[in-house]
Scaffold this motif. Sequence first.
Motif, mmCIF file in Angstrom:
data_model
loop_
_atom_site.group_PDB
_atom_site.id
_atom_site.type_symbol
_atom_site.label_atom_id
_atom_site.label_comp_id
_atom_site.label_asym_id
_atom_site.label_seq_id
_atom_site.Cartn_x
_atom_site.Cartn_y
_atom_site.Cartn_z
ATOM 1 N N PRO A 27 -57.992 59.890 -38.211
ATOM 2 C CA PRO A 27 -56.976 58.950 -38.699
ATOM 3 C C PRO A 27 -56.788 59.009 -40.212
ATOM 4 O O PRO A 27 -55.793 58.526 -40.720
ATOM 5 C CB PRO A 27 -57.527 57.581 -38.274
ATOM 6 C CG PRO A 27 -58.411 57.876 -37.121
ATOM 7 C CD PRO A 27 -59.004 59.229 -37.404
ATOM 8 N N GLU A 28 -57.713 59.631 -40.934
ATOM 9 C CA GLU A 28 -57.576 59.766 -42.389
ATOM 10 C C GLU A 28 -56.898 61.070 -42.792
ATOM 11 O O GLU A 28 -56.799 61.367 -43.976
ATOM 12 C CB GLU A 28 -58.954 59.677 -43.065
ATOM 13 C CG GLU A 28 -59.580 58.307 -43.010
ATOM 14 C CD GLU A 28 -60.407 58.087 -41.755
ATOM 15 O OE1 GLU A 28 -60.686 59.073 -41.042
ATOM 16 O OE2 GLU A 28 -60.751 56.941 -41.471
ATOM 17 N N SER A 29 -56.419 61.856 -41.831
ATOM 18 C CA SER A 29 -55.768 63.133 -42.138
ATOM 19 C C SER A 29 -54.530 62.918 -43.003
ATOM 20 O O SER A 29 -53.882 61.874 -42.938
ATOM 21 C CB SER A 29 -55.348 63.838 -40.851
ATOM 22 O OG SER A 29 -56.459 64.163 -40.076
ATOM 23 N N ASP A 30 -54.206 63.934 -43.800
ATOM 24 C CA ASP A 30 -53.050 63.839 -44.690
ATOM 25 C C ASP A 30 -51.761 63.592 -43.920
ATOM 26 O O ASP A 30 -50.904 62.822 -44.358
ATOM 27 C CB ASP A 30 -52.917 65.114 -45.526
ATOM 28 C CG ASP A 30 -54.041 65.263 -46.528
ATOM 29 O OD1 ASP A 30 -54.672 64.238 -46.868
ATOM 30 O OD2 ASP A 30 -54.293 66.397 -46.972
ATOM 31 N N SER A 31 -51.585 64.263 -42.776
ATOM 32 C CA SER A 31 -50.337 64.097 -42.019
ATOM 33 C C SER A 31 -50.207 62.685 -41.477
ATOM 34 O O SER A 31 -49.111 62.113 -41.463
ATOM 35 C CB SER A 31 -50.265 65.119 -40.884
ATOM 36 O OG SER A 31 -51.402 65.013 -40.048
ATOM 37 N N VAL A 32 -51.312 62.078 -41.055
ATOM 38 C CA VAL A 32 -51.271 60.706 -40.550
ATOM 39 C C VAL A 32 -50.976 59.741 -41.690
ATOM 40 O O VAL A 32 -50.140 58.840 -41.566
ATOM 41 C CB VAL A 32 -52.609 60.339 -39.862
ATOM 42 C CG1 VAL A 32 -52.601 58.892 -39.405
ATOM 43 C CG2 VAL A 32 -52.883 61.253 -38.687
ATOM 44 N N VAL A 33 -51.633 59.933 -42.816
ATOM 45 C CA VAL A 33 -51.427 59.051 -43.961
ATOM 46 C C VAL A 33 -49.989 59.163 -44.459
ATOM 47 O O VAL A 33 -49.364 58.153 -44.819
ATOM 48 C CB VAL A 33 -52.444 59.368 -45.074
ATOM 49 C CG1 VAL A 33 -52.141 58.612 -46.346
ATOM 50 C CG2 VAL A 33 -53.853 59.067 -44.603
ATOM 51 N N ARG A 43 -44.622 56.649 -44.921
ATOM 52 C CA ARG A 43 -43.175 56.562 -44.672
ATOM 53 C C ARG A 43 -42.831 55.342 -43.831
ATOM 54 O O ARG A 43 -41.845 54.664 -44.085
ATOM 55 C CB ARG A 43 -42.672 57.833 -43.992
ATOM 56 C CG ARG A 43 -42.436 58.959 -44.977
ATOM 57 C CD ARG A 43 -41.712 60.106 -44.347
ATOM 58 N NE ARG A 43 -42.699 60.922 -43.637
ATOM 59 C CZ ARG A 43 -42.475 61.556 -42.505
ATOM 60 N NH1 ARG A 43 -41.305 61.476 -41.931
ATOM 61 N NH2 ARG A 43 -43.416 62.264 -41.938
ATOM 62 N N LEU A 44 -43.648 55.083 -42.824
ATOM 63 C CA LEU A 44 -43.391 53.909 -41.991
ATOM 64 C C LEU A 44 -43.657 52.619 -42.758
ATOM 65 O O LEU A 44 -42.960 51.610 -42.551
ATOM 66 C CB LEU A 44 -44.242 53.962 -40.722
ATOM 67 C CG LEU A 44 -43.901 55.069 -39.735
ATOM 68 C CD1 LEU A 44 -44.886 55.074 -38.587
ATOM 69 C CD2 LEU A 44 -42.480 54.929 -39.226
ATOM 70 N N ASP A 45 -44.636 52.610 -43.653
ATOM 71 C CA ASP A 45 -44.928 51.424 -44.456
ATOM 72 C C ASP A 45 -43.777 51.071 -45.383
ATOM 73 O O ASP A 45 -43.538 49.904 -45.667
ATOM 74 C CB ASP A 45 -46.198 51.635 -45.289
ATOM 75 C CG ASP A 45 -47.465 51.449 -44.476
ATOM 76 O OD1 ASP A 45 -47.370 50.912 -43.351
ATOM 77 O OD2 ASP A 45 -48.543 51.855 -44.955
ATOM 78 N N SER A 46 -43.070 52.082 -45.874
ATOM 79 C CA SER A 46 -41.955 51.798 -46.772
ATOM 80 C C SER A 46 -40.830 51.071 -46.040
ATOM 81 O O SER A 46 -40.037 50.375 -46.664
ATOM 82 C CB SER A 46 -41.433 53.093 -47.396
ATOM 83 O OG SER A 46 -40.837 53.912 -46.401
ATOM 84 N N GLU A 47 -40.788 51.209 -44.710
ATOM 85 C CA GLU A 47 -39.764 50.541 -43.916
ATOM 86 C C GLU A 47 -40.235 49.190 -43.389
ATOM 87 O O GLU A 47 -39.441 48.408 -42.885
ATOM 88 C CB GLU A 47 -39.357 51.419 -42.731
ATOM 89 C CG GLU A 47 -38.803 52.764 -43.141
ATOM 90 C CD GLU A 47 -38.677 53.711 -41.962
ATOM 91 O OE1 GLU A 47 -38.949 53.294 -40.827
ATOM 92 O OE2 GLU A 47 -38.301 54.867 -42.192
ATOM 93 N N SER A 48 -41.537 48.925 -43.469
ATOM 94 C CA SER A 48 -42.073 47.687 -42.893
ATOM 95 C C SER A 48 -42.486 46.720 -43.987
ATOM 96 O O SER A 48 -42.311 46.970 -45.173
ATOM 97 C CB SER A 48 -43.254 48.009 -41.978
ATOM 98 O OG SER A 48 -44.322 48.506 -42.758
ATOM 99 N N GLU A 49 -43.086 45.648 -43.568
ATOM 100 C CA GLU A 49 -43.522 44.617 -44.504
ATOM 101 C C GLU A 49 -44.881 44.993 -45.102
ATOM 102 O O GLU A 49 -45.684 45.671 -44.468
ATOM 103 C CB GLU A 49 -43.611 43.289 -43.765
ATOM 104 C CG GLU A 49 -42.261 42.870 -43.223
ATOM 105 C CD GLU A 49 -42.346 41.654 -42.345
ATOM 106 O OE1 GLU A 49 -43.349 40.931 -42.424
ATOM 107 O OE2 GLU A 49 -41.412 41.436 -41.583
ATOM 108 N N ALA A 74 -50.615 49.059 -34.152
ATOM 109 C CA ALA A 74 -49.605 49.742 -34.974
ATOM 110 C C ALA A 74 -50.191 51.005 -35.603
ATOM 111 O O ALA A 74 -49.531 52.047 -35.665
ATOM 112 C CB ALA A 74 -49.081 48.802 -36.045
ATOM 113 N N GLU A 75 -51.435 50.922 -36.070
ATOM 114 C CA GLU A 75 -52.071 52.094 -36.672
ATOM 115 C C GLU A 75 -52.383 53.149 -35.616
ATOM 116 O O GLU A 75 -52.234 54.349 -35.865
ATOM 117 C CB GLU A 75 -53.349 51.670 -37.395
ATOM 118 C CG GLU A 75 -53.084 50.795 -38.606
ATOM 119 C CD GLU A 75 -54.347 50.180 -39.172
ATOM 120 O OE1 GLU A 75 -54.308 49.760 -40.342
ATOM 121 O OE2 GLU A 75 -55.366 50.110 -38.453
#
Length: 159
Positions: free
Chosen positions: A42-48, A53-59, A73-74
């Motif tokens: 879960p700490e991989s660069d692609s996951v992060v 990107r999803l965090d920029s769209e969420s709260e 969600a994670e």
Amino acid sequence: MQAFPIRRSSILLGLVLVGCQSYEPRPLSPEEHRASWQARSPESDSVVELARRLDSESEPADRYDPSDGLDCAEAEVVALVFNPDLRTSRARAGIAAATAEHAGLWEDPVLAIDLLRVIDSVSNPWVVVPGLAFTIPISGRLEAEQARADAALRATLAG
């Protein structure tokens, strides 16, 4: 005097070989695949990156932080990155995007050097013939090729 054309052609041949890019297929390596599979986390660069990107769209309260365990969600983000069907679809979409990006361009020129040795008795038995071949698109169909590649990209992204 005769050494100069051979030296010039050998320099040209060397430049051509250095400038060429080649592809060599290699067999699949189960050890490399196993190592890449075990390196997934879960700490991989692609996951992060996807989480960012999803965090920029969420709260802001829904930030991705796998260090405290994964909530639903994670876990969804991790599943989206490592899902084999989605990985295959992303790879196909990348191929279609690269094809669309390069559609309608001229083909790369081809440099060639022919080296010939004449067997009969002549003063200079070696003949070096350089060549350059390129395609000039005269069909007027470059826009059609670009439109087809764009349509294939849209179909790949939709499917």
